[in-house]
Design an enzyme around this catalytic site. Structure first.
Site, PDB file in Angstrom:
ATOM      1  N   ASP A   1      -6.985   1.769   5.570  1.00 13.26           N
ATOM      2  CA  ASP A   1      -7.901   0.775   6.150  1.00 13.26           C
ATOM      3  C   ASP A   1      -8.661   1.193   7.385  1.00 13.26           C
ATOM      4  O   ASP A   1      -9.395   0.386   7.955  1.00 13.26           O
ATOM      5  CB  ASP A   1      -7.179  -0.557   6.455  1.00 13.26           C
ATOM      6  CG  ASP A   1      -6.881  -1.317   5.176  1.00 13.26           C
ATOM      7  OD1 ASP A   1      -7.616  -1.119   4.204  1.00 13.26           O
ATOM      8  OD2 ASP A   1      -5.917  -2.094   5.165  1.00 13.26           O
TER       9      ASP A   1
ATOM     10  N   VAL B   1       0.841  -1.200   0.000  1.00 13.17           N
ATOM     11  CA  VAL B   1       0.000   0.000   0.000  1.00 13.17           C
ATOM     12  C   VAL B   1       0.875   1.249   0.000  1.00 13.17           C
ATOM     13  O   VAL B   1       0.634   2.197  -0.757  1.00 13.17           O
ATOM     14  CB  VAL B   1      -0.949   0.006   1.223  1.00 13.17           C
ATOM     15  CG1 VAL B   1      -1.705   1.317   1.323  1.00 13.17           C
ATOM     16  CG2 VAL B   1      -1.937  -1.162   1.134  1.00 13.17           C
TER      17      VAL B   1
END
Lengths: 282, 282
Positions: free
Chosen positions: B117, B32
């Site tokens: 997230d 990410v």
């Protein structure tokens, strides 16, 4: 696949800023301000609007009348006290000195600010936008050509699957139902959940996704998720019906005004072309 | 056309955030994080990257090696001092508590922050992106369906005019030349300038705009702007040639990986074409 690092430059960082119930100060009430108000309302913000009433654009007036989220002050910017409790500031004034002064006050307080028409006084720029329910698309030419951004926006509107926005909304609902049924963050279950959602989005086209209703979603979960498989639209034939809008052959527009005309025109062209070309093609 | 105020909700404020030479702290170095680094490099930011070396993704390693804009620290987040002089913070960690702690420190300091997230710890989200030179497009489903965002991104890539990015670049150059020739902010001249640029963008298609060179731009300004008219591509027939890549009929897709190759190829074709065509051009 190795990215070419040296080619990474000259752009902006495109973001979806979260404003739900945050206070945004808009200074000025003209044409540009009315566009800002729309963008900010879409993001569920609370707006404080400061502008003398004679300067208000009719669309701005309409927003003031109709939106309970706008607090309107019929006056000029009053100074630093106007910035108390404010999360973001957008100015759209003809007064360049006043605009720069507001920008400086914001920078001192680390409040993100956009001053229309003065790029160095902007922490961020706006772009051309397409919106359809929870689906939002922004086109930025990084200041090179607003007109081309507009042309590209129209091309995207014209080619976007007709029910893309509704499809996104329904997939969001299905995902929420799946999370309720198989809760938890991360881990093997999280991965299986994600894979299953990806499989559904791949196996179904946008129109079918947009036509999902409560009953079909439950069937998808009961006979699909629970049995570790992905039903196809045809498997739900008993339940499935075409998207209501499509069944009534009314094209639900993406852009408020232009799309229906464009779609109609394209269909006309396509139909004519089929008629004229078909016999010759064999 | 009166907008329907009550339909304005459920979205984000899409922005093109300006990061040129601003310092961005990225905490974490995995998959990410490598995507974040790419997005931030595109915006010409300076990056401080904090992550223990065993956790680095190969693409992150490559970025550290190749980009002079990244300052890398082989360690964990060290506390508040890591936030000094930082304009924006992006975290991509597995440690939820540490992520929330960093978010709280950023909020105290009014530093915009995205925690991968953990939506409530994000001032902004990222979306799927298309990039071609100065042209950037973001697709956001507001968290409803990353997979559909991806499918829509690919559809947009496939339908975007082939040379859209180059067209934007060339129109930006033409605009700069026009401003040099007819300088000043606002007023009648400003309006005439804007109208003329809009007319050029309307009269020319993307492929022709992308093929504009120095000589053609000067001709457009001399025989067009100065005579208050807009030349069409055919009017420049003596100078005009098809876009080199188009002439070689190579459809260059826009996606991140293919583009550098296509640009390289196009440059090769262009160089060859210049060499071969130059004597004929007088």
């Amino acid at each position: 696949m190795t990215p070419n690092v040296s080619s990474f430059s000259g752009g902006s960082l495109l973001l979806a800023w979260q404003l739900k119930d945050k206070r945004v100060l808009i200074v000025g009430g003209g044409d540009v301000a009315s566009g800002r108000i729309e963008s900010v309302l879409v993001a569920d913000a609370l707006i404080t609007l400061v502008a003398p009433s004679p300067s208000l654009h009719p669309v701005t007036q309409k927003f003031i009348q109709e939106s309970p989220r706008i607090t309107y002050h019929d006056r000029l910017f009053a100074g630093p006290s106007d910035l108390d409790g404010v999360h973001m500031v957008l100015t759209a004034l003809d007064d360049v000195d006043k605009s720069r002064e507001i920008c400086a006050l914001c920078r001192d307080r680390r409040i993100p600010v956009n001053v229309a028409d003065i790029p160095p006084s902007c922490d961020f720029y706006f772009g051309s936008q397409v919106r359809s329910g929870p689906l939002q698309i922004m086109i930025s030419t990084n200041g090179q050509s607003p007109k081309l951004a507009n042309i590209i926006r129209r091309k995207i509107e014209a080619t976007l699957p007709e029910h893309a926005g509704e499809a996104v909304e329904k997939v969001g609902e299905l995902r929420t139902k799946l999370r309720d049924r198989a809760p938890g963050v991360g881990g093997e279950l999280g991965k299986r959940r994600m894979r299953w959602m990806v499989d559904v989005c791949t196996a179904w086209d946008m129109e079918d996704l947009a036509a999902l209703d409560e009953e079909m979603m439950i069937r998808l979960l009961d006979d699909g998720w629970e049995k570790n498989t992905v039903l196809k639209p045809d498997d739900l034939a008993g339940l499935k019906r075409k998207h209501p809008a499509a069944a009534a052959s009314s094209a639900s527009p993406l852009s408020a005004a232009v799309l229906p005309t464009a779609v109609g025109f394209a269909l006309g062209v396509a139909a004519t072309a089929c008629l004229l070309l078909a016999p010759a093609r064999r």
